[in-house]
Design a protein around this motif. Sequence first.
Motif: not given
Lengths: 96, 408
Positions: B220, B261-262, B264, B267, B269
């Motif tokens: 990520t 950076h994502h 999760e 959801d 970014t």
Amino acid sequence: MLRSNLNLCLHAGPFSFAKLERLSRVLLDLVILLSAISMIGCSSKPPKPWEKDILARPGMEMEADLLEQRILMHVYTSKENASRGQGVGGGGCGCN
Amino acid sequence: MAVDVTDQLPPVETEVNLNSKEDQTAGHVSGFESAANRNWGMIVAMALAVPGTVAAQTETDRGGPLIAFKWLSYKDRQPGLRRISVESPSVRLRLPVAERWDINAQFTRDRVSGASPRWHSNVSSASIMSDERKAVDASVTRYEDGTEWSVGIASSEENDFKSRAASAQRRWHSEDRNRTWNTGLAFTRDRIGSSDDPALDERRSTFEVTAGLTQAVSSTDLVQIGLTIAEGRGFYNDPYKRIDIRPSTRRQIIATTRWNHHVESLDLTVRSSWRWYRDSFGVLSHTIGVEPIVAIGSRTSVTPSLRLYSQTAAKFYFDPVYSFVGAPFPPGYFEEPLRNVSADHRLAAFGAVTLGLKVTRQLGNGWVADVRADHYEQRQSWSLGSAGSPGLAPFYARFYQLGLTRRF
């Protein structure tokens, strides 16, 4: 640059707060830069091929909207002294 | 070894089940999805299914043909006075040619009008100006196994300024495609004139070298660092400032760090960046940017942004303290001629903040529309680590962008 700053502090005569402030600023810059570099290659978990779907998303691109980035760089270059740092290419302007 | 999977794209789905022995994953593509995004998810998934193939994490998204249009509307002001207005359309084209070539081109036209300041922040009796700038740049990219080569040219013309540039870049990837290196060279030649002085005809040239590295740190996280060094020689004076004598050489060093950076669970970014800048004029600056991309449904995203900027003053910048003669002559100007001197506020110590908001909407069939608004403020008191240069009036700017992109 770091050594020259240390010498200024130790041998240039009376204690200079301005020199110490400049040295602190340089050290902070180095700490931040080295922290960023240490993330690369020292990751706790480099992704395997089957773990890279998120990295392929459009929002994860480093160069997401080239036109927009070029426009913003031009705006800021005309109002501030700093320029460059977004790859090579592109002509200059008389705005700076 | 790269595998061309474009002929293997399955119909668009929201889930992917891979039967390959090497990798089995439920590639659920959720949140902000466009037709293009889903297709790229499929491309990645198909590539992963073949042993030894690559996935586009750190390498440039080559994609297919593309045409993008942007319109910029810009206005700035200082207290009590409207200043510069700019209307600027831009067009970008990308055209894959044959199997391993891309052609990229970009056209921009700026129409500038309004009142520009003279020395320091004197906002009264500012001269009214009008100008038009036309810029074009084009590049050709060659894709080979594990590496890419690009060469480009650029041209920019205004009434009193002309610029020509040439560049070359190379990218290459590690075996596992988790790391990409890039290097680049550029040479720029500028020609400076003046609407106030038709006899002025000066030159300036700049040589620039850049190197960088992009690393997939985790599933990520993408991190990029870069270093640019530029050496310039020639004419740097501002011909519209009465007293402006700058060094004939300028070295610029720029270090950049970017982190995508994502998150999760959300959801979301987050794109962040930091630029460190230093030049031989004595200016040191920092630029920090943060922009989280928030998905709203499957076709829309909202991206607020924050940009912080701070710079120190150039060595030869002088504050609004004048000689016995008065403005614009700095102290010592007549008694002992100064080697370098400038009252250009862009060489002063100040800080700036930009707040922005962008909305992107997938329209279907490869069309994407976006609208962006930014508010920019500049203040002497916002200079990091110092009180800033005195005598600067606050500066404000608002700029809007409308964009339309079509991917084929």
